[in-house]
Design a protein around this motif. Structure first.
Motif: not given
Length: 184
Positions: A39-58
């Motif tokens: 329920s707390t995941l952000p919408f998928y975006s390659e800009e957020l899916d960066v190694e070492g910077q991926t959100p904790a919820s992901v």
């Protein structure tokens, strides 16, 4: 067996949560089942899916799924498809491409709906999304139409649905055993 559930309805007393729980109750003794909260995941975006910077919820979602032997997906049908939050969780779990936490994961899809169509389109869309993500969905999905007649206080699933759930769980267990043999 270690199994995670992805439940498309976020309501605490949803029919799909009840159907997922009924399905999980049929797993072999000693199985561990945990619901993955997406329920707390952000919408998928390659800009957020960066190694070492991926959100904790992901990171948590991916770790929980990767640690499992199988996944049970329970989906309602919203506007003729699966809920956006559930699809978003599958999208996040599908990455990185070819190495996502769902790759090779046996998956059983169930769905409940108040309509007599038993979330048929949503179940189909869930199977398709899981398959593209690299999971191994069980061939048959299990639907419960007119779920308000069978779920809730002092109500019981119809025998035909219980039989289908038993068969689905047996197929899921067999798929996990097969995957374990191939990995050995």
């Amino acid at each position: 067996m270690n199994v995670v559930t992805l439940i498309g309805s976020l309501r605490a007393d949803s029919h799909n949560r009840q159907l997922a729980e009924a399905t999980a109750a049929l797993l072999p003794a000693g199985s561990h089942v945990a619901n993955v909260d997406f329920s707390t995941l952000p919408f998928y975006s390659e800009e957020l899916d960066v190694e070492g910077q991926t959100p904790a919820s992901v990171q948590k979602l991916r770790q929980e799924i990767a640690a499992a032997d199988a996944v049970i997906v329970a989906t309602p049908e919203y506007n003729g498809s699966l809920p956006g939050g559930l699809k978003n969780a599958i999208d996040w779990a599908s990455r990185p491409y070819g190495r996502g936490s769902l790759v090779g994961m046996p998956a059983l899809v169930v769905g409940a709906s108040m309509s007599p169509y038993a979330a048929k389109w949503a179940r189909g869309d869930a199977v398709r999304a899981l398959g593209v993500a690299g999971a191994k969905p069980i061939d048959d999905t299990i639907g419960l139409g007119s779920s308000h007649e069978f779920l809730g206080a002092d109500k019981a699933l119809p025998e035909e649905t219980l039989e289908a759930l038993r068969a689905g769980v047996a197929s899921l267990v067999a798929a996990v055993e097969q995957a374990n043999l191939q990995a050995a």
